[in-house]
Design a protein around this motif. Structure first.
Motif, PDB file in Angstrom:
ATOM      1  N   GLN A 116      31.859  45.390  42.593  1.00 40.04           N
ATOM      2  CA  GLN A 116      31.822  44.102  43.303  1.00 40.04           C
ATOM      3  C   GLN A 116      32.157  44.291  44.777  1.00 40.04           C
ATOM      4  OE1 GLN A 116      31.053  40.914  42.051  1.00 40.04           O
ATOM      5  NE2 GLN A 116      30.344  42.049  40.260  1.00 40.04           N
ATOM      6  N   LEU A 117      33.163  45.114  45.075  1.00 41.96           N
ATOM      7  CA  LEU A 117      33.556  45.334  46.468  1.00 41.96           C
ATOM      8  C   LEU A 117      32.448  46.023  47.260  1.00 41.96           C
ATOM      9  CD1 LEU A 117      37.249  46.506  45.917  1.00 41.96           C
ATOM     10  CD2 LEU A 117      36.449  44.236  46.618  1.00 41.96           C
ATOM     11  N   LEU A 118      31.645  46.810  46.572  1.00 39.75           N
ATOM     12  CA  LEU A 118      30.545  47.507  47.249  1.00 39.75           C
ATOM     13  C   LEU A 118      29.344  46.594  47.481  1.00 39.75           C
ATOM     14  CD1 LEU A 118      30.658  50.979  45.451  1.00 39.75           C
ATOM     15  CD2 LEU A 118      31.712  50.315  47.628  1.00 39.75           C
ATOM     16  N   GLN A 119      29.374  45.401  46.895  1.00 40.80           N
ATOM     17  CA  GLN A 119      28.335  44.419  47.184  1.00 40.80           C
ATOM     18  C   GLN A 119      28.697  43.693  48.473  1.00 40.80           C
ATOM     19  OE1 GLN A 119      26.742  41.843  44.062  1.00 40.80           O
ATOM     20  NE2 GLN A 119      27.725  43.112  42.528  1.00 40.80           N
ATOM     21  N   GLN A 171      30.162  45.826  34.854  1.00 41.07           N
ATOM     22  CA  GLN A 171      29.528  44.595  35.300  1.00 41.07           C
ATOM     23  C   GLN A 171      30.513  43.434  35.426  1.00 41.07           C
ATOM     24  OE1 GLN A 171      26.048  43.720  32.923  1.00 41.07           O
ATOM     25  NE2 GLN A 171      25.146  45.726  33.271  1.00 41.07           N
ATOM     26  N   SER A 172      31.781  43.664  35.123  1.00 41.44           N
ATOM     27  CA  SER A 172      32.786  42.606  35.263  1.00 41.44           C
ATOM     28  C   SER A 172      33.100  42.369  36.732  1.00 41.44           C
ATOM     29  CB  SER A 172      34.075  42.992  34.524  1.00 41.44           C
ATOM     30  OG  SER A 172      33.833  43.156  33.146  1.00 41.44           O
ATOM     31  N   THR A 173      33.455  41.149  37.064  1.00 45.36           N
ATOM     32  CA  THR A 173      33.819  40.825  38.441  1.00 45.36           C
ATOM     33  C   THR A 173      35.246  41.244  38.742  1.00 45.36           C
ATOM     34  OG1 THR A 173      32.333  38.923  38.376  1.00 45.36           O
ATOM     35  CG2 THR A 173      33.940  38.982  40.157  1.00 45.36           C
ATOM     36  N   PHE A 174      36.152  41.020  37.793  1.00 47.26           N
ATOM     37  CA  PHE A 174      37.573  41.297  37.981  1.00 47.26           C
ATOM     38  C   PHE A 174      38.127  42.158  36.857  1.00 47.26           C
ATOM     39  CE2 PHE A 174      36.960  37.283  40.239  1.00 47.26           C
ATOM     40  CZ  PHE A 174      37.632  37.516  41.431  1.00 47.26           C
ATOM     41  N   THR A 175      39.222  42.836  37.160  1.00 48.10           N
ATOM     42  CA  THR A 175      39.999  43.554  36.162  1.00 48.10           C
ATOM     43  C   THR A 175      41.482  43.287  36.422  1.00 48.10           C
ATOM     44  OG1 THR A 175      38.390  45.358  35.945  1.00 48.10           O
ATOM     45  CG2 THR A 175      40.627  45.820  35.245  1.00 48.10           C
ATOM     46  N   ALA A 176      42.224  43.053  35.359  1.00 49.78           N
ATOM     47  CA  ALA A 176      43.682  42.948  35.459  1.00 49.78           C
ATOM     48  C   ALA A 176      44.264  44.344  35.297  1.00 49.78           C
ATOM     49  CB  ALA A 176      44.224  42.020  34.384  1.00 49.78           C
ATOM     50  N   ILE A 177      45.241  44.682  36.128  1.00 53.72           N
ATOM     51  CA  ILE A 177      45.814  46.025  36.130  1.00 53.72           C
ATOM     52  C   ILE A 177      47.341  45.959  36.151  1.00 53.72           C
ATOM     53  CG2 ILE A 177      46.185  48.061  37.600  1.00 53.72           C
ATOM     54  CD1 ILE A 177      43.320  48.136  38.255  1.00 53.72           C
ATOM     55  N   GLU A 178      47.955  46.813  35.372  1.00 50.87           N
ATOM     56  CA  GLU A 178      49.392  47.038  35.472  1.00 50.87           C
ATOM     57  C   GLU A 178      49.602  48.528  35.711  1.00 50.87           C
ATOM     58  OE1 GLU A 178      52.134  45.057  32.833  1.00 50.87           O
ATOM     59  OE2 GLU A 178      50.504  43.825  32.019  1.00 50.87           O
ATOM     60  N   GLU A 220      31.013  33.048  40.570  1.00 51.50           N
ATOM     61  CA  GLU A 220      29.574  33.239  40.411  1.00 51.50           C
ATOM     62  C   GLU A 220      28.783  32.591  41.546  1.00 51.50           C
ATOM     63  OE1 GLU A 220      28.423  31.894  36.566  1.00 51.50           O
ATOM     64  OE2 GLU A 220      29.251  33.643  35.513  1.00 51.50           O
ATOM     65  N   GLY A 221      29.311  31.504  42.104  1.00 53.14           N
ATOM     66  CA  GLY A 221      28.578  30.798  43.149  1.00 53.14           C
ATOM     67  C   GLY A 221      28.902  31.224  44.563  1.00 53.14           C
ATOM     68  N   VAL A 222      29.792  32.204  44.718  1.00 46.93           N
ATOM     69  CA  VAL A 222      30.162  32.653  46.066  1.00 46.93           C
ATOM     70  C   VAL A 222      29.042  33.501  46.657  1.00 46.93           C
ATOM     71  CG1 VAL A 222      31.803  34.040  47.392  1.00 46.93           C
ATOM     72  CG2 VAL A 222      32.615  32.553  45.563  1.00 46.93           C
ATOM     73  N   HIS A 223      28.811  33.313  47.938  1.00 47.35           N
ATOM     74  CA  HIS A 223      27.736  34.003  48.657  1.00 47.35           C
ATOM     75  C   HIS A 223      27.845  35.517  48.532  1.00 47.35           C
ATOM     76  CE1 HIS A 223      24.848  34.889  51.782  1.00 47.35           C
ATOM     77  NE2 HIS A 223      25.746  35.541  52.484  1.00 47.35           N
ATOM     78  N   ALA A 234      39.043  36.769  33.398  1.00 42.82           N
ATOM     79  CA  ALA A 234      37.853  36.194  32.779  1.00 42.82           C
ATOM     80  C   ALA A 234      37.484  34.870  33.432  1.00 42.82           C
ATOM     81  CB  ALA A 234      38.093  36.004  31.281  1.00 42.82           C
ATOM     82  N   ALA A 235      38.480  34.027  33.680  1.00 45.33           N
ATOM     83  CA  ALA A 235      38.213  32.710  34.271  1.00 45.33           C
ATOM     84  C   ALA A 235      37.690  32.823  35.704  1.00 45.33           C
ATOM     85  CB  ALA A 235      39.478  31.856  34.238  1.00 45.33           C
ATOM     86  N   LEU A 236      38.254  33.725  36.474  1.00 41.12           N
ATOM     87  CA  LEU A 236      37.849  33.877  37.869  1.00 41.12           C
ATOM     88  C   LEU A 236      36.440  34.427  37.997  1.00 41.12           C
ATOM     89  CD1 LEU A 236      41.171  35.233  39.364  1.00 41.12           C
ATOM     90  CD2 LEU A 236      40.040  33.110  40.025  1.00 41.12           C
ATOM     91  N   GLY A 237      36.036  35.246  37.040  1.00 39.73           N
ATOM     92  CA  GLY A 237      34.672  35.764  37.072  1.00 39.73           C
ATOM     93  C   GLY A 237      33.663  34.639  37.100  1.00 39.73           C
ATOM     94  N   GLU A 238      33.907  33.589  36.339  1.00 38.69           N
ATOM     95  CA  GLU A 238      33.011  32.436  36.315  1.00 38.69           C
ATOM     96  C   GLU A 238      33.115  31.640  37.615  1.00 38.69           C
ATOM     97  OE1 GLU A 238      33.857  30.121  32.882  1.00 38.69           O
ATOM     98  OE2 GLU A 238      33.411  31.742  31.457  1.00 38.69           O
ATOM     99  N   GLN A 239      34.316  31.488  38.140  1.00 34.08           N
ATOM    100  CA  GLN A 239      34.505  30.706  39.358  1.00 34.08           C
ATOM    101  C   GLN A 239      33.802  31.324  40.560  1.00 34.08           C
ATOM    102  OE1 GLN A 239      38.604  29.699  40.192  1.00 34.08           O
ATOM    103  NE2 GLN A 239      39.052  29.254  38.039  1.00 34.08           N
TER     104      GLN A 239
END
Length: 233
Positions: A182-185, A160-167, A122-125, A115-120
């Motif tokens: 996201q990877l396809l963008q 629409q999430s940027t990241f997912t945590a997986i185990e 947002e400004g990446v090209h 969740a935190a990284l999704g916000e961080q």
């Protein structure tokens, strides 16, 4: 099925240098067009030679932001850390001026970190200039593992999430990964694999079968982005 473009080489050195040249060309193009560029890379041992070759490419690295397609939820001091791998093999030589955005956050869980990284980020090209994926012999890519507890969410093209945590049983530590949408963008999407075993795995993945059994199929079967496959024995 994605449009697949094969790039086959007879040695790891030739593959590494060719991929590095292509990636550098893509980065330069984006820098000229927009003043900045971005790149996501995979971990593991396979990309070491590619990282070394790319670090010698001449371009304005101060305009490049580098991150990872996924990360083990371990601190960067750990030998299991993909961030450590990038620091030791890519952020060197001419590339030492690039900005690096790690995926690990100390003191929180992988779920909280997602969740935190999704916000961080947002400004990446975006779209990302370059995304380089790897593949395991179990058919995983990024941290899309067979049996992953959040696999369906991670590869859902509507997510629409940027990241997912997986185990997952084969993942070792908890992981964090960019979701497939996201990877396809990305302007340039590549799959870097080496060795006859992984070539055989890829051939199997290109056949019939469930995505959950070999999650690389989610990348191979999407129709949004062409996929450049770089392979050598």
């Amino acid at each position: 099925m994605a449009d697949l473009i094969d790039h086959n080489f007879d040695s790891k050195d030739k593959l590494a240098r060719s991929l590095a040249f292509r990636v550098a060309t893509e980065l330069k193009r984006d820098i000229e067009a927009s003043g900045k560029a971005s790149m996501l890379v995979s971990g593991g041992s396979t990309p070491k030679a590619f990282f070394a070759a790319l670090s010698e490419e001449e371009l304005d690295w101060t305009r490049v932001t580098i991150s990872l397609v996924d990360e083990r939820w371990v601190p960067p001091s750990s030998d299991r850390s993909n961030a450590k791998l990038v620091g030791e093999h890519l952020l060197q030589n001419k590339a030492n001026g690039a900005a690096f955005m790690p995926l690990y956050i100390d003191g929180v869980s992988a779920q909280e970190g997602a969740a935190a990284l999704g916000e961080q980020f947002e400004g990446v090209h975006k779209p990302f200039t370059v995304v380089i994926l790897g593949m395991g012999t179990d058919g995983h890519t990024a941290s899309f593992f067979p049996g992953g507890d959040q696999l369906a969410e991670a590869i859902d093209l509507k997510n629409q999430s940027t990241f997912t945590a997986i185990e997952a049983p084969g993942a070792g530590e908890p992981r964090i990964t960019f979701t497939l949408p996201q990877l396809l963008q990305s302007s340039f999407l590549a799959l870097h694999i080496e060795g006859d075993e992984k070539q055989s795995v890829l051939k199997t993945a290109l056949g019939e079968g469930e995505v959950a059994e070999m999650p690389i199929r989610a990348v191979l079967r999407q129709t949004i982005k062409e996929l450049n496959i770089f392979w050598c024995p």
